[in-house]
Scaffold this active site. Sequence first.
Site, PDB file in Angstrom:
ATOM      1  N   ARG A   1      30.029  37.020  33.376  1.00 19.00           N
ATOM      2  CA  ARG A   1      30.941  36.290  33.111  1.00 19.00           C
ATOM      3  C   ARG A   1      30.604  34.648  32.960  1.00 19.00           C
ATOM      4  O   ARG A   1      30.843  33.815  32.287  1.00 19.00           O
ATOM      5  CB  ARG A   1      32.295  36.211  33.514  1.00 19.00           C
ATOM      6  CG  ARG A   1      33.050  37.730  33.244  1.00 19.00           C
ATOM      7  CD  ARG A   1      34.094  37.991  34.321  1.00 19.00           C
ATOM      8  NE  ARG A   1      34.945  37.287  34.283  1.00 19.00           N
ATOM      9  CZ  ARG A   1      35.966  37.138  35.038  1.00 19.00           C
ATOM     10  NH1 ARG A   1      36.057  38.184  35.903  1.00 19.00           N
ATOM     11  NH2 ARG A   1      36.989  36.260  35.303  1.00 19.00           N
TER      12      ARG A   1
ATOM     13  N   TYR B   1      26.444  45.223  29.664  1.00 17.04           N
ATOM     14  CA  TYR B   1      27.651  44.694  29.412  1.00 17.04           C
ATOM     15  C   TYR B   1      27.705  44.050  28.187  1.00 17.04           C
ATOM     16  O   TYR B   1      26.773  43.441  27.706  1.00 17.04           O
ATOM     17  CB  TYR B   1      27.794  43.516  30.428  1.00 17.04           C
ATOM     18  CG  TYR B   1      28.098  44.283  31.908  1.00 17.04           C
ATOM     19  CD1 TYR B   1      29.676  44.319  32.418  1.00 17.04           C
ATOM     20  CD2 TYR B   1      27.111  44.328  32.868  1.00 17.04           C
ATOM     21  CE1 TYR B   1      29.598  45.006  33.582  1.00 17.04           C
ATOM     22  CE2 TYR B   1      27.341  44.781  34.256  1.00 17.04           C
ATOM     23  CZ  TYR B   1      28.747  44.726  34.656  1.00 17.04           C
ATOM     24  OH  TYR B   1      29.182  45.283  35.717  1.00 17.04           O
TER      25      TYR B   1
ATOM     26  N   ASP C   1      35.961  43.911  37.941  1.00 13.04           N
ATOM     27  CA  ASP C   1      37.072  43.010  38.219  1.00 13.04           C
ATOM     28  C   ASP C   1      38.178  43.446  37.535  1.00 13.04           C
ATOM     29  O   ASP C   1      38.101  43.976  36.696  1.00 13.04           O
ATOM     30  CB  ASP C   1      36.455  41.581  38.100  1.00 13.04           C
ATOM     31  CG  ASP C   1      35.536  40.856  39.059  1.00 13.04           C
ATOM     32  OD1 ASP C   1      35.568  41.341  40.190  1.00 13.04           O
ATOM     33  OD2 ASP C   1      34.924  39.957  38.822  1.00 13.04           O
TER      34      ASP C   1
ATOM     35  N   ARG D   1      31.577  47.889  40.671  1.00 12.61           N
ATOM     36  CA  ARG D   1      33.029  47.490  41.079  1.00 12.61           C
ATOM     37  C   ARG D   1      33.637  46.242  39.884  1.00 12.61           C
ATOM     38  O   ARG D   1      33.672  45.290  40.332  1.00 12.61           O
ATOM     39  CB  ARG D   1      33.060  46.892  42.470  1.00 12.61           C
ATOM     40  CG  ARG D   1      32.818  48.084  43.241  1.00 12.61           C
ATOM     41  CD  ARG D   1      32.366  47.798  44.600  1.00 12.61           C
ATOM     42  NE  ARG D   1      30.949  47.255  44.576  1.00 12.61           N
ATOM     43  CZ  ARG D   1      30.161  46.756  45.742  1.00 12.61           C
ATOM     44  NH1 ARG D   1      30.456  46.787  46.945  1.00 12.61           N
ATOM     45  NH2 ARG D   1      28.848  46.519  45.443  1.00 12.61           N
TER      46      ARG D   1
END
Lengths: 251, 251
Positions: A197, A110, A52, A50
């Site tokens: 992040r 990622y 952002d 999910r």
Amino acid sequence: MKRVMIVVAYDGTNYCGWQVQPNGITIQEVLERHLSELLKEPVSVLGASRTDAGVHALGNAAVFDTNSRMPGEKISYALNQRLPEDIRIQESKEVPLDFHPRYQKSEKTYEYRILNRRFPIPTERFYSYFTYVPLDVEKMREAAEHLIGEHDFKSFCGTGAQVKTTVRNVTGLTIQKNGDEIIIRVTGMGFLYNMVRIIAGTLMEVGCGKYPPVYVKEILEARDRKTAGNTAPARGLTLVGVRYFSDETRY
Amino acid sequence: MKRVMIVVAYDGTNYCGWQVQPNGITIQEVLERHLSELLKEPVSVLGASRTDAGVHALGNAAVFDTNSRMPGEKISYALNQRLPEDIRIQESKEVPLDFHPRYQKSEKTYEYRILNRRFPIPTERFYSYFTYVPLDVEKMREAAEHLIGEHDFKSFCGTGAQVKTTVRNVTGLTIQKNGDEIIIRVTGMGFLYNMVRIIAGTLMEVGCGKYPPVYVKEILEARDRKTAGNTAPARGLTLVGVRYFSDETRY
């Protein structure tokens, strides 16, 4: 009925993230609308990650069930005809009915992109984070070493998340430098809310000399979000792919 | 009075090209407006390359004259504070009063990006041309060989252009393949209207087998726009830089 897996690439710039929510348009919502029209039945889509608002993907995975006779592999072509230019299906195929994109054993990768030079490059503004503060990549690599492996990443978990455990296993964390671009690449079986992040934000603070690489060990031990760096902006983050161990394809 | 050269990077997606025109907003216009406000006098900007609508730049060169006391090197910082995110000055410096960005001896480098795979990648949609038709890079390289050097490029000149001669000198033309991305890089002292995009369109037609590499020689000899390939879409084109021989800096 059959279950179909789709591999979805998107530019997250104009979306409020993946998951349906009341305040704005999301990737899941757009996919459900166009799939329902294409397959002529209500379709619910379940995503692996999910992501952002503002986060991009080269290959997020998702599944949906359908009674349509359209072959699974054809759905990618038909759906791409209908989708807006900022979402493109990379692959579609039938999977077992019990295949679940989140509970199935998998590894996600990622990338966080940083543009580190005197002035920004306009064509990269939505796909990387710009900073003119010189970053020492060697120090960032040294700090990253401490994060590889199984640790309690509580200090790297965004507030508001409800999880049973904050222990996660980072199986890969590399930092590449191509000219004035720095790419942090993280792989793991699962991530906490905002974890990538916060890792990127923390490594940047090490890179600009705010604290030494070894301080990252203390951050882990503190189990306190306030000790880690800022959450790096969404625009720099891309979900590169999800690899299922039941299915040895890497996207 | 002094003359200042600026090196300008921009995302051309939302502009009607470089040069001021009545039907839409242009890069030149936005620069002139913000420079006039910053320097508190009317400023006219003269660009090295009048890029078309949708074409990008990492380093177009331009000059303007000013009576302001602001040091040339500081203007980049002050102007970037005012400019929209899709235009960024990379450098500013004082040049001799007779320096002219178009008549000064220089070499320009352009890149044309092609994404060659089954489905588009959304985050690259504004910065490359997508085609799923497989391109044979070796054939494109073979065809490119015929275009290097001094030739009459009349067949590669967009209609409507008024020029004394259509002879130009392509000093470099290489084709690079990185995964599913193909980059055509062209260098020359000057280019005709749409020349790089027609070269890119023609090389793609060779790459997909529409005609053999050697046919490019016939296109040159025909001196007829209709014999060459289509003008490739603007979004794939980027002006990488302008190098002045009087000033051995490469951008």
